[in-house]
Design a protein around this motif. Structure first.
Motif, mmCIF file in Angstrom:
data_model
loop_
_atom_site.group_PDB
_atom_site.id
_atom_site.type_symbol
_atom_site.label_atom_id
_atom_site.label_comp_id
_atom_site.label_asym_id
_atom_site.label_seq_id
_atom_site.Cartn_x
_atom_site.Cartn_y
_atom_site.Cartn_z
ATOM 1 N N LEU A 224 36.710 -38.779 112.948
ATOM 2 C CA LEU A 224 36.454 -37.572 113.740
ATOM 3 C C LEU A 224 37.048 -37.794 115.125
ATOM 4 O O LEU A 224 36.371 -38.172 116.085
ATOM 5 C CB LEU A 224 34.949 -37.295 113.799
ATOM 6 N N ALA A 225 38.355 -37.547 115.224
ATOM 7 C CA ALA A 225 39.094 -37.913 116.432
ATOM 8 C C ALA A 225 38.660 -37.138 117.662
ATOM 9 O O ALA A 225 38.749 -37.649 118.790
ATOM 10 C CB ALA A 225 40.594 -37.713 116.190
ATOM 11 N N ASN A 226 38.177 -35.903 117.490
ATOM 12 C CA ASN A 226 37.812 -35.073 118.634
ATOM 13 C C ASN A 226 36.336 -35.170 118.980
ATOM 14 O O ASN A 226 35.829 -34.380 119.776
ATOM 15 C CB ASN A 226 38.180 -33.608 118.361
ATOM 16 N N VAL A 227 35.650 -36.120 118.380
ATOM 17 C CA VAL A 227 34.235 -36.368 118.668
ATOM 18 C C VAL A 227 34.141 -37.669 119.441
ATOM 19 O O VAL A 227 34.917 -38.612 119.212
ATOM 20 C CB VAL A 227 33.407 -36.424 117.374
ATOM 21 N N CYS B 278 31.931 -31.169 108.700
ATOM 22 C CA CYS B 278 31.925 -32.654 108.650
ATOM 23 C C CYS B 278 30.520 -33.205 108.829
ATOM 24 O O CYS B 278 29.626 -32.544 109.368
ATOM 25 C CB CYS B 278 32.832 -33.215 109.745
ATOM 26 N N GLN B 279 30.376 -34.443 108.389
ATOM 27 C CA GLN B 279 29.138 -35.212 108.559
ATOM 28 C C GLN B 279 29.507 -36.574 109.124
ATOM 29 O O GLN B 279 30.328 -37.307 108.555
ATOM 30 C CB GLN B 279 28.407 -35.385 107.233
ATOM 31 N N ASP B 280 28.941 -36.933 110.262
ATOM 32 C CA ASP B 280 29.165 -38.247 110.877
ATOM 33 C C ASP B 280 28.553 -39.327 109.978
ATOM 34 O O ASP B 280 27.355 -39.297 109.674
ATOM 35 C CB ASP B 280 28.520 -38.267 112.265
ATOM 36 N N THR B 281 29.375 -40.278 109.548
ATOM 37 C CA THR B 281 28.891 -41.355 108.641
ATOM 38 C C THR B 281 28.810 -42.700 109.353
ATOM 39 O O THR B 281 28.814 -43.751 108.707
ATOM 40 C CB THR B 281 29.821 -41.474 107.425
#
Length: 458
Positions: free
Chosen positions: A114-117, A139-142
């Motif tokens: 997630l490059a923009n997070v 998306c889901q942050d893993t």
């Protein structure tokens, strides 16, 4: 044995082998658990993404932007960043800020950074084409899942290291214990080699395979000590028993040399020397016969032998001798028909003949000797009984040794080898020579035991 030779011990090697086998099994089990746990978490995230994707497809096109902004307000940490983008990639709505990232596949879950997070965490995403050529990204942050995976791997590795250390310590302790036992056994063997035949290998209370082996070796040492003692006793007996006839023969020849003048006198001296020499030859022939029997060479020629027929032949052979002594000589049968065993008929005849000869020899004038054939739960055999002086219970083991002469037979002709030869024949045929306790005289049985009787005797 030194500690640097610990790895050569069987106990250490076996313990290490089992440790390796346990390690391989544990690695396979840990790998399976790791795959199942991480796969389960990923499947749970993918199921959630697919459900969100299905709801997104049912959403009205003009409400998508409001939906993404609403989701963003309830996700301040961007754990589930959603983004709505134009066909050119420009951001329209949602918490996934910046331009649209590269999407490898549509309508299926995929992994990406997630490059923009903030922190560029790993994520699991799904993308879809929506109305007006727009693209929706969910998306889901893993990161927590990856952290859990790392922790799980660390736990598994730590457990493996602890298991390895404990296993090596256990293998070392087992090896040291084996070394101590082997050192004690080696010391005992060296003492035995040095000449102390009474020494025995140490036996522990564990009763394991080593103790069983040590027990067998100790029984072998008992037999070796017995044989060595018997050899010494035989040598002493030979020297003692041969000294008398040799002295008589030498004395007779010297007297003939000094006194004899006529041919009859020389002839008498020569005949006396021949008689003494023949007696010596009989003794040596009996010794050689016993050695031949004990070697088991003739066991290869065993055939089916009727023990009843052998007893008939022995009875017929000694019947004239018994008549000369006016002995009531009787052959009795408790079972009809043949009593077949595997063996050598000549050796069995010789063994039974020695028993009958002793019975006839020691029975008093006008006494009785009975030979009985029998078959019962003990096995099949022959019993010889006489009413002579008998053999004292304390002498029964000794009379089976070579050259031993009991109190009752000390002044009768003989070499003391008859019962030794009978014992050797019995051992060669797997038979048992046993004494009984009659009220008068002596009673000896020579029989082939059944398997159950043989097991009980052992």
């Amino acid at each position: 044995m030194r500690l640097n030779e610990l790895h050569r011990t069987t106990g250490f090697r076996l313990a290490t082998l089992f440790l390796v086998l346990f390690g391989v099994i544990a690695m396979l089990l840990f790998g399976y658990l790791y795959r199942e746990i991480t796969g389960f978490e990923q499947e749970r995230i993918d199921d959630w993404l697919i459900r969100e994707h299905a709801e997104l497809k049912r959403e009205a096109p003009d409400e998508l932007a409001a939906r993404f902004e609403h989701q963003n307000r309830f996700d301040p940490r961007h754990q589930r960043p959603f983004g709505l983008f134009e066909a050119s990639g420009k951001h329209l709505a949602g918490g996934y800020a910046g331009d649209r990232p590269a999407i490898p596949v549509f309508d299926k879950p995929f992994s990406m950074r997630l490059a923009n997070v903030a922190g560029h965490p790993p994520g699991r995403c799904i993308a879809a084409h929506v109305a007006d050529s727009r693209i929706a990204l969910q998306c889901q942050d893993t990161l927590e899942l990856d952290h859990f995976d790392d922790e799980l791997v660390q736990a598994l590795l730590s457990t493996a290291m602890i298991t390895l250390v404990i296993g090596l310590i256990g293998a070392s302790l087992i090896g040291i214990s084996a070394m101590r036992r082997l050192d004690a056994v080696t010391a005992s063997i060296e003492e035995i080699v040095a000449g102390n035949l009474s020494r025995r290998l140490p036996v522990h209370s564990k009763r394991d395979d080593v103790d069983r082996l040590v027990g067998v070796v100790n029984r072998m040492l008992d037999e070796i000590e017995r044989l060595m003692s018997e050899v010494k006793g035989v040598c002493d007996a030979i020297a003692h028993d041969l000294r008398t006839p040799l002295t008589r023969m030498l004395g007779g020849l010297e007297r003939a040399q000094r006194r004899a003048r006529t041919e009859p006198e020389y002839r008498a001296a020569i005949e006396e020397a021949i008689l003494e020499t023949a007696g010596l030859l009989r003794t040596f022939n009996a010794l050689m016969r016993i050695s031949e029997i004990e070697s088991g060479v003739r066991r290869a020629g065993f055939t089916a032998v009727d023990l009843a027929a052998v007893a008939d032949d022995v009875f017929e052979f000694y019947e004239p001798t018994a008549e000369d002594k006016q002995i009531a000589f009787k052959l009795a049968r408790t079972v009809s028909g043949p009593l077949e065993i595997q063996g050598d008929p000549n050796l069995l005849f010789e063994a039974l003949a020695n028993l009958v000869e002793n019975a006839v020899k020691f029975a008093p004038h006008g006494g009785a000797v009975q030979v009985t054939l029998w078959h019962d739960e003990r096995g099949s055999g022959v019993t010889v009984r006489d009413d002579g002086p008998g053999i004292a219970p304390r002498e029964r083991d000794a009379v089976l040794r070579r050259f031993y002469r009991g109190e009752a037979s000390r002044h009768t002709p003989g070499s003391g080898l008859g019962l030794s030869l009978a014992t050797a024949v019995a051992g060669m045929h797997g038979m048992i020579l046993s004494f009984h306790d009659p009220d008068v005289g002596c009673e000896i049985s020579l029989f082939k035991p059944t398997q159950s009787q043989l097991a009980d005797s052992r």
